[in-house]
Scaffold this active site. Structure first.
Site, PDB file in Angstrom:
ATOM      1  N   SER A 143       0.855  -1.190   0.000  1.00  0.00           N
ATOM      2  CA  SER A 143       0.000   0.000   0.000  1.00  0.00           C
ATOM      3  C   SER A 143       0.891   1.241   0.000  1.00  0.00           C
ATOM      4  O   SER A 143       2.054   1.165   0.416  1.00  0.00           O
ATOM      5  CB  SER A 143      -0.849   0.008   1.281  1.00  0.00           C
ATOM      6  OG  SER A 143      -1.483   1.256   1.457  1.00  0.00           O
ATOM      7  N   TYR A 156      -1.062  -1.145  10.356  1.00  0.00           N
ATOM      8  CA  TYR A 156      -1.248  -1.296   8.905  1.00  0.00           C
ATOM      9  C   TYR A 156       0.007  -0.833   8.163  1.00  0.00           C
ATOM     10  O   TYR A 156       0.529  -1.527   7.288  1.00  0.00           O
ATOM     11  CB  TYR A 156      -2.465  -0.484   8.463  1.00  0.00           C
ATOM     12  CG  TYR A 156      -2.852  -0.660   7.005  1.00  0.00           C
ATOM     13  CD1 TYR A 156      -3.662  -1.728   6.610  1.00  0.00           C
ATOM     14  CD2 TYR A 156      -2.430   0.235   6.030  1.00  0.00           C
ATOM     15  CE1 TYR A 156      -4.028  -1.887   5.276  1.00  0.00           C
ATOM     16  CE2 TYR A 156      -2.789   0.079   4.703  1.00  0.00           C
ATOM     17  CZ  TYR A 156      -3.596  -0.982   4.328  1.00  0.00           C
ATOM     18  OH  TYR A 156      -3.953  -1.134   3.007  1.00  0.00           O
TER      19      TYR A 156
HETATM   20  N1  LIG Z   1      -8.755   0.064  -1.313  1.00  0.00           N
HETATM   21  C1  LIG Z   1      -7.670   0.745  -1.120  1.00  0.00           C
HETATM   22  O1  LIG Z   1      -7.706   1.984  -1.207  1.00  0.00           O
HETATM   23  C2  LIG Z   1      -6.355   0.066  -0.828  1.00  0.00           C
HETATM   24  C3  LIG Z   1      -5.198   0.838  -0.863  1.00  0.00           C
HETATM   25  C4  LIG Z   1      -3.966   0.242  -0.617  1.00  0.00           C
HETATM   26  C5  LIG Z   1      -3.907  -1.113  -0.348  1.00  0.00           C
HETATM   27  N2  LIG Z   1      -5.045  -1.853  -0.302  1.00  0.00           N
HETATM   28  C6  LIG Z   1      -4.900  -3.280  -0.026  1.00  0.00           C
HETATM   29  O2  LIG Z   1      -5.519  -3.993  -1.062  1.00  0.00           O
HETATM   30  C7  LIG Z   1      -5.898  -5.277  -0.572  1.00  0.00           C
HETATM   31  C8  LIG Z   1      -7.326  -5.536  -0.990  1.00  0.00           C
HETATM   32  O3  LIG Z   1      -8.165  -4.592  -0.330  1.00  0.00           O
HETATM   33  P1  LIG Z   1      -9.506  -4.027  -0.979  1.00  0.00           P
HETATM   34  O4  LIG Z   1      -9.399  -2.573  -0.992  1.00  0.00           O
HETATM   35  O5  LIG Z   1      -9.817  -4.750  -2.220  1.00  0.00           O
HETATM   36  O6  LIG Z   1     -10.536  -4.373   0.192  1.00  0.00           O
HETATM   37  P2  LIG Z   1     -11.736  -5.398   0.228  1.00  0.00           P
HETATM   38  O7  LIG Z   1     -12.239  -5.361   1.605  1.00  0.00           O
HETATM   39  O8  LIG Z   1     -12.671  -5.122  -0.885  1.00  0.00           O
HETATM   40  O9  LIG Z   1     -11.013  -6.802  -0.076  1.00  0.00           O
HETATM   41  C9  LIG Z   1     -10.213  -7.437   0.876  1.00  0.00           C
HETATM   42  C10 LIG Z   1     -10.623  -8.899   0.949  1.00  0.00           C
HETATM   43  O10 LIG Z   1      -9.759  -9.570   1.882  1.00  0.00           O
HETATM   44  C11 LIG Z   1     -10.558 -10.491   2.611  1.00  0.00           C
HETATM   45  N3  LIG Z   1      -9.945 -10.863   3.881  1.00  0.00           N
HETATM   46  C12 LIG Z   1      -9.696 -10.068   4.954  1.00  0.00           C
HETATM   47  N4  LIG Z   1      -9.179 -10.809   5.967  1.00  0.00           N
HETATM   48  C13 LIG Z   1      -9.071 -12.089   5.500  1.00  0.00           C
HETATM   49  C14 LIG Z   1      -8.616 -13.310   6.062  1.00  0.00           C
HETATM   50  N5  LIG Z   1      -8.137 -13.400   7.313  1.00  0.00           N
HETATM   51  N6  LIG Z   1      -8.656 -14.416   5.289  1.00  0.00           N
HETATM   52  C15 LIG Z   1      -9.149 -14.370   4.023  1.00  0.00           C
HETATM   53  N7  LIG Z   1      -9.603 -13.252   3.448  1.00  0.00           N
HETATM   54  C16 LIG Z   1      -9.566 -12.122   4.184  1.00  0.00           C
HETATM   55  C17 LIG Z   1     -11.885  -9.742   2.804  1.00  0.00           C
HETATM   56  O11 LIG Z   1     -12.928 -10.609   3.132  1.00  0.00           O
HETATM   57  C18 LIG Z   1     -12.073  -9.070   1.453  1.00  0.00           C
HETATM   58  O12 LIG Z   1     -12.811  -9.863   0.556  1.00  0.00           O
HETATM   59  C19 LIG Z   1      -5.669  -5.243   0.928  1.00  0.00           C
HETATM   60  O13 LIG Z   1      -4.467  -5.924   1.229  1.00  0.00           O
HETATM   61  C20 LIG Z   1      -5.551  -3.773   1.238  1.00  0.00           C
HETATM   62  O14 LIG Z   1      -4.779  -3.538   2.382  1.00  0.00           O
HETATM   63  C21 LIG Z   1      -6.263  -1.291  -0.536  1.00  0.00           C
END
Ligand SMILES: NC(=O)c1ccc[n+]([C@@H]2O[C@H](COP(=O)([O-])OP(=O)(O)OC[C@H]3O[C@@H](n4cnc5c(N)ncnc54)[C@H](O)[C@@H]3O)[C@@H](O)[C@H]2O)c1
Length: 283
Positions: A143, A156
């Site tokens: 991230s 985080y």
């Molecule tokens: N959305 C953003 O702005 C953003 C920015 C930087 C990084 N990220 C990273 O991107 C990745 C995806 O996030 P997203 O934004 O798509 O969010 P999201 O919530 O849509 O997707 C994350 C998924 O991870 C799953 N998850 C969480 N804990 C889990 C576990 N213990 N076992 C199995 N599955 C689990 C959730 O159920 C969810 O489906 C994450 O690692 C997040 O930190 C997101």
């Protein structure tokens, strides 16, 4: 022939957001996909969307922080899909948030188990399959929060930063097996995890369009396209690399806001060295 025809791709956190968007992009390119997530309804829905997009997909309910569950996911996916070409370590959540003196050790450790241990486990169990195949590609989701610190998101930020050097150390070790290991740093992407009021998605999208220089909200497929590139043969000489996909956010600063119309300068100006500003009467 499609870019990923016959290739097998494992995606954690595939039930939603970036994982779902990336899974659909791989499916459009003909891949066979295994999705892991805690969210079964969402995971099955993603599998259906992948099939509709032209790929094959299976969903396996998995807690990515649990060693046995990750081993079962990887082994089952490898045997059902026929080996492993690509691993996308992506599951995540914000985890422990709040003032540093108020964070509990339990929440701190839980955050690390989901955001860091899971990535280690994904690598640990997938690498033997990739070695057997003569190569592979691993991409993990860090991230912009792993590149910069921010108050109240200590766990985080520390977790996402840990992935940068896990990526590099694994890349150094695994290069001779033709296994490439890279990492992506998304900016603010419109997913259920994104900060803001999700009750009015149109308003949230409009607000997110103002959060970075590219004047639109970041989308899961923006990240998916980068993951596909890193997993592709075109990226065959790229390993140990960290790629930021943030619409230019970190090229500026965290507090970037699209300027109001009246604040956009109508002509160019010049601001000299700061020690001269007082003297110029500009300060
Ligand atoms: N959305 C953003 O702005 C953003 C920015 C930087 C990084 N990220 C990273 O991107 C990745 C995806 O996030 P997203 O934004 O798509 O969010 P999201 O919530 O849509 O997707 C994350 C998924 O991870 C799953 N998850 C969480 N804990 C889990 C576990 N213990 N076992 C199995 N599955 C689990 C959730 O159920 C969810 O489906 C994450 O690692 C997040 O930190 C997101």
């Amino acid at each position: 022939m499609k870019r990923f025809s016959g290739k097998t791709v494992l995606i954690t956190g595939g039930a939603s957001g970036i994982g779902r968007g990336t899974a659909i992009r791989f499916a459009e390119e003909g891949a066979k996909i295994a999705l892991a997530d805690l969210n079964t309804a969402g995971g099955l829905e993603t599998a259906g969307l992948c099939e509709a997009a032209g790929g094959e997909a299976i969903f396996i309910e998995t807690d990515v922080s649990c060693e046995q569950a990750m081993q079962d996911f990887v082994e089952s996916a490898a045997s059902r899909l026929g080996g492993i070409d690509v691993l996308f370590n992506n599951a995540g959540f914000p985890g422990a948030v709040g003032p540093i003196e108020a964070l509990s050790v339990e929440d701190w450790d839980k955050t690390f188990s989901v955001l860091v241990r899971s990535v280690f486990l994904g690598m640990k169990f997938s690498v033997p399959h990739m070695k057997q195949r003569g190569g592979g590609a691993i991409v993990s989701t860090s991230s912009i929060g792993g590149l910069r610190g921010y108050a109240f998101g200590h766990a985080y930020s520390a977790c996402k930063s840990a992935l940068l050097n896990l990526t590099r150390s694994a890349a150094v070790e695994l290069g001779r097996f033709n296994i490439r290991v890279n990492c992506i740093c998304p900016g603010q992407i419109l997913t259920p995890m994104a900060g803001g009021d999700h009750s009015d998605l149109a308003a949230l999208e409009a607000d997110m369009a103002t959060r970075q220089p590219i004047p639109r909200a970041g989308r899961p497929e923006d990240i998916g396209n980068a993951v596909l590139y890193l997993a592709s043969k075109e990226a065959g000489f790229i390993t140990g690399e960290i790629i930021t996909i943030d619409g230019g956010l970190l090229a500026g600063c965290w507090d970037y806001k699209a300027p109001a119309e009246q604040d956009v300068p109508s002509s160019a100006g010049f601001i000299g060295p700061s020690f001269q500003i007082d003297a110029q009467g500009d300060a």
